[in-house]
Design a protein around this motif. Structure first.
Motif, PDB file in Angstrom:
ATOM      1  N   THR A  28      47.771  46.854  36.527  1.00  0.00           N
ATOM      2  CA  THR A  28      46.828  46.881  37.455  1.00  0.00           C
ATOM      3  C   THR A  28      45.318  46.624  37.070  1.00  0.00           C
ATOM      4  N   GLN A  29      44.631  46.245  37.678  1.00  0.00           N
ATOM      5  CA  GLN A  29      42.999  45.908  37.604  1.00  0.00           C
ATOM      6  C   GLN A  29      42.233  47.011  38.254  1.00  0.00           C
ATOM      7  N   ASN A  30      42.909  48.035  38.874  1.00  0.00           N
ATOM      8  CA  ASN A  30      42.045  49.131  39.523  1.00  0.00           C
ATOM      9  C   ASN A  30      41.155  49.812  38.623  1.00  0.00           C
ATOM     10  N   LYS A  31      39.907  49.908  38.583  1.00  0.00           N
ATOM     11  CA  LYS A  31      39.243  50.656  37.503  1.00  0.00           C
ATOM     12  C   LYS A  31      39.262  52.141  37.751  1.00  0.00           C
ATOM     13  N   ASP A  32      39.229  52.548  39.029  1.00  0.00           N
ATOM     14  CA  ASP A  32      39.398  54.046  39.349  1.00  0.00           C
ATOM     15  C   ASP A  32      40.854  54.627  38.771  1.00  0.00           C
ATOM     16  N   LEU A  33      41.850  53.714  38.915  1.00  0.00           N
ATOM     17  CA  LEU A  33      43.311  54.344  38.547  1.00  0.00           C
ATOM     18  C   LEU A  33      43.040  54.206  36.831  1.00  0.00           C
ATOM     19  N   ARG A  34      42.515  52.997  36.298  1.00  0.00           N
ATOM     20  CA  ARG A  34      42.225  53.026  34.915  1.00  0.00           C
ATOM     21  C   ARG A  34      41.742  54.379  34.121  1.00  0.00           C
ATOM     22  N   LEU A  35      40.503  54.680  34.876  1.00  0.00           N
ATOM     23  CA  LEU A  35      39.642  55.799  34.379  1.00  0.00           C
ATOM     24  C   LEU A  35      40.719  57.225  34.389  1.00  0.00           C
ATOM     25  N   LEU A  36      41.287  57.267  35.682  1.00  0.00           N
ATOM     26  CA  LEU A  36      42.190  58.280  35.934  1.00  0.00           C
ATOM     27  C   LEU A  36      43.351  58.503  34.760  1.00  0.00           C
TER      28      LEU A  36
END
Length: 226
Positions: A89-97
């Motif tokens: 995924t490229q989802n930044k919020d998910l990457r931070l989480l």
């Protein structure tokens, strides 16, 4: 006053302050031997113990050991799930989480291994002690909330928004399982009395509740508007 006398006076004037500024560590007495005091029971006096007294670990409960062993396996799957994020995924919020979950649970795994090692306990439970063990296939039972092999397969095969949805719902399920494990520990008579374990389990409970709220918010924001 002669030159020689004047010179002697100057030397004396500059020497005396320097003497007073020298370290006085050698003149100080040695630090006293520390006193080890054991608090008494209610209504009983304290006792002064000999300096040779060494701290000993409090008596443990089998449930404490089983909790730590099971939580290591539980955390390991969460770390495995977060390892998929970068390529799925490229989802930044998910990457931070995911980075937050991976870091915290990896650190907690190291703590649990040290805790078990200090008590001479194995990292993994003996197969015979695990209830519900399928001895025909020798597979380890899943801890509460852990994703099934089918769920993990679906997560590995998903990309983009589908992955985001499966990850969030799966990790919420996973975190809720950890809350169940903490509750079961504290509901067991004699368990959870070790101070380190008590603090750890309490932190797991509060930390994972907070992350569940974050993931529920993220999941709600990702739902299509009607």
């Amino acid at each position: 006053m002669g030159v020689a006398a004047l010179r002697s006076g100057i030397i004396a004037a500059t020497t005396l302050p320097s003497l007073f500024s020298l370290p006085v560590c050698a003149q100080q007495p040695a630090p006293p031997t520390p006193v080890v005091v054991q608090p008494g029971a209610p209504g009983r006096p304290t006792r002064t113990l000999p300096p040779s007294t060494r701290a000993t670990l409090p008596p443990g409960s089998p449930a404490d050991v089983q909790f730590m062993q099971g939580m290591i396996m539980h955390h390991a799957q969460a770390v495995e799930m977060t390892a998929l994020i970068e390529s799925h995924t490229q989802n930044k919020d998910l990457r931070l989480l995911g980075a937050r979950i991976s870091h915290s649970q990896s650190e907690e795994i190291r703590f649990m291994k040290r805790w078990l090692g200090a008590r001479g306990e194995p990292i993994s439970p003996a197969m015979a002690e695990m209830p519900g063990m399928d001895m025909s296939s020798h597979t380890m039972p899943l801890m509460p909330g852990m994703l099934t092999p089918k769920q993990m397969e679906a997560l590995r095969g998903a990309k983009g928004e589908e992955f985001d949805h499966l990850f969030l719902t799966g990790m919420i399920q996973h975190h809720n399982g950890a809350l169940i494990m903490v509750k079961d520990l504290f509901d067991t008579a004699g368990a959870g009395q070790d101070a380190e374990l008590f603090n750890f389990a309490t932190d797991v409970d509060s930390g994972q509740r907070a992350e569940i709220r974050i993931m529920q918010t993220m999941l709600g924001a990702a739902l299509p508007k009607k």
